[in-house]
Design a protein around this motif. Structure first.
Motif, PDB file in Angstrom:
ATOM      1  N   GLY A   1      12.963  -3.349  12.434  1.00 24.48           N
ATOM      2  CA  GLY A   1      12.922  -2.543  11.218  1.00 24.48           C
ATOM      3  C   GLY A   1      11.807  -2.931  10.275  1.00 24.48           C
ATOM      4  O   GLY A   1      11.447  -2.147   9.385  1.00 24.48           O
ATOM      5  N   GLN A   2      11.255  -4.137  10.437  1.00 23.65           N
ATOM      6  CA  GLN A   2      10.141  -4.532   9.588  1.00 23.65           C
ATOM      7  C   GLN A   2       8.901  -3.707   9.927  1.00 23.65           C
ATOM      8  O   GLN A   2       8.661  -3.361  11.079  1.00 23.65           O
ATOM      9  CB  GLN A   2       9.832  -6.024   9.747  1.00 23.65           C
ATOM     10  N   ARG A   3       8.111  -3.415   8.900  1.00 21.41           N
ATOM     11  CA  ARG A   3       6.898  -2.623   9.066  1.00 21.41           C
ATOM     12  C   ARG A   3       5.702  -3.523   8.793  1.00 21.41           C
ATOM     13  O   ARG A   3       5.667  -4.235   7.775  1.00 21.41           O
ATOM     14  CB  ARG A   3       6.925  -1.430   8.112  1.00 21.41           C
ATOM     15  N   VAL A   4       4.720  -3.489   9.684  1.00 17.30           N
ATOM     16  CA  VAL A   4       3.564  -4.363   9.550  1.00 17.30           C
ATOM     17  C   VAL A   4       2.286  -3.546   9.637  1.00 17.30           C
ATOM     18  O   VAL A   4       2.244  -2.466  10.242  1.00 17.30           O
ATOM     19  CB  VAL A   4       3.547  -5.466  10.636  1.00 17.30           C
ATOM     20  N   TYR A   5       1.244  -4.095   9.026  1.00 16.43           N
ATOM     21  CA  TYR A   5      -0.101  -3.530   9.120  1.00 16.43           C
ATOM     22  C   TYR A   5      -0.961  -4.502   9.903  1.00 16.43           C
ATOM     23  O   TYR A   5      -0.905  -5.724   9.676  1.00 16.43           O
ATOM     24  CB  TYR A   5      -0.706  -3.327   7.727  1.00 16.43           C
ATOM     25  N   GLY A   6      -1.795  -3.971  10.811  1.00 16.16           N
ATOM     26  CA  GLY A   6      -2.673  -4.869  11.539  1.00 16.16           C
ATOM     27  C   GLY A   6      -3.459  -4.167  12.626  1.00 16.16           C
ATOM     28  O   GLY A   6      -3.586  -2.940  12.661  1.00 16.16           O
TER      29      GLY A   6
END
Length: 355
Positions: A94-99
């Motif tokens: 459920g965590q959202r990450v940018y990369g």
């Protein structure tokens, strides 16, 4: 098992493409699975592919484990992904990450240095690659994140980081003693973001662009003067630094002929024409080098906060400079890739694809 897919391009012909279907990867201990959600396609991504061999960009997301032969490469993209499975404490579904992401449905990472800001991918094949590309930032711990501006982050953040670090290095060196800074490919996002950071801080800024992009580039208000490439002879004979983002040999030759020894620095920043420019320039700018210096000077938190402050200033203005063209799925990703590769994307347009 959830199906997945991978978009790849020919390493010796970037216009040759394929989409390979397959199951979503299974996890081993110490790994997490990201579902690639929303990504951008810009000239920056084409640069990664053009320099895939020399700068090792193909190595971030090897094609082999995805069932593709050695003739195929996965051009890295920037965007957002969602954690859908994890065996690592602190990295939760459920965590959202940018990369840095592959043009694919999923990515397996091996999270290390997990904290409230995110984690790094400690996969063995990425251990010797430039570390800034291995960071994944949680949206909940990112001072630059605003949900309403996700598409701007997708399109501009990696470019703006380069622009921010480029402007910082130039200013950090007292503009190399120049009275004029000339930026080629002035209508490109990386160039005008750097100009935004440098404007009003000392030297006069001159943007060089194609005749058809002069009006757009002037409308940005980032440059003191905008010239088409065929009017380089109109440059004042000041001590000048050239920040080359075009990679066009003819532009460099014309500039050197016009300025002579008044050209006191010639710095290759990137390329938008598909012609590597590093060998012809006097030096090459590589953002991670300046980033490492500033981490020593300011600390990680200090650098992050300065970047976030600069980003918020830029994003508030840049929202009026770009029209987001949103697509969905692998086919729209392929079409966006081919359009950007061919140089058919107008400077106001930014391609974002929901996957």
């Amino acid at each position: 098992m959830t199906p997945s897919w991978t978009f790849a391009v020919g390493r010796d012909d970037l216009g040759r493409t394929t989409v390979a279907d397959g199951p979503a990867p299974e996890l081993a201990d110490g790994e997490a699975l990201l579902r690639v959600d929303r990504v951008g396609i810009t000239a920056n991504n084409v640069t990664y592919a053009v320099l895939g061999e020399t700068m090792r960009y193909w190595e971030f997301f090897p094609a082999g484990p995805r069932g593709l032969g050695a003739e195929w490469g996965l051009p890295p993209l920037w965007g957002f992904a969602e954690v859908v499975a994890s065996t690592v404490r602190g990295v939760e579904p459920g965590q959202r990450v940018y990369g840095y992401l592959p043009p694919a449905g999923h990515l397996v990472v091996r999270p290390e240095r997990v904290d409230a800001g995110g984690f790094r991918d400690g996969s063995v094949h990425r251990a010797e690659l430039p570390s800034p590309y291995n960071a994944y930032r949680l949206t909940t711990g990112d001072a630059a994140y605003q949900a309403a501006r996700e598409d701007l982050l997708i399109l501009f953040r990696p470019l703006f980081f380069t622009s921010f670090m480029l402007a910082d290095q130039v200013a950090d060196n007292d503009f190399y003693g120049a009275r004029t800074l000339v930026l080629s490919s002035a209508s490109s996002k990386t160039a005008y973001a750097a100009a935004f950071e440098l404007h009003g801080r000392g030297p006069r800024l001159v943007g060089l662009t194609s005749p058809g992009n002069v009006a757009f580039t002037e409308s940005l208000g980032c440059y003191d003067t905008v010239l088409p490439y065929d009017r380089i002879v109109d440059l004042d004979l000041d001590p000048t630094v050239y920040l080359d983002l075009s990679g066009a040999p003819g532009v460099r030759a014309a500039l050197r002929e016009c300025l002579g020894d008044r050209l006191i620095r010639d710095i290759a920043v990137g390329l938008t024409t598909g012609i590597p420019n590093a060998d012809a320039a006097g030096e090459v700018f590589f953002a991670p080098n300046q980033m490492r210096k500033r981490r020593r000077d300011w600390g990680r938190d200090g650098l992050d906060q300065r970047f976030a402050d600069a980003w918020q200033r830029f994003a508030a203005v840049a929202a009026g400079w770009v029209d987001v063209h949103a697509g969905a799925g692998p086919e729209d990703l392929r079409q966006a890739w081919l359009e950007v590769l061919a140089g058919r994307t107008p400077p106001r347009v930014g391609h974002v694809v929901q996957l």
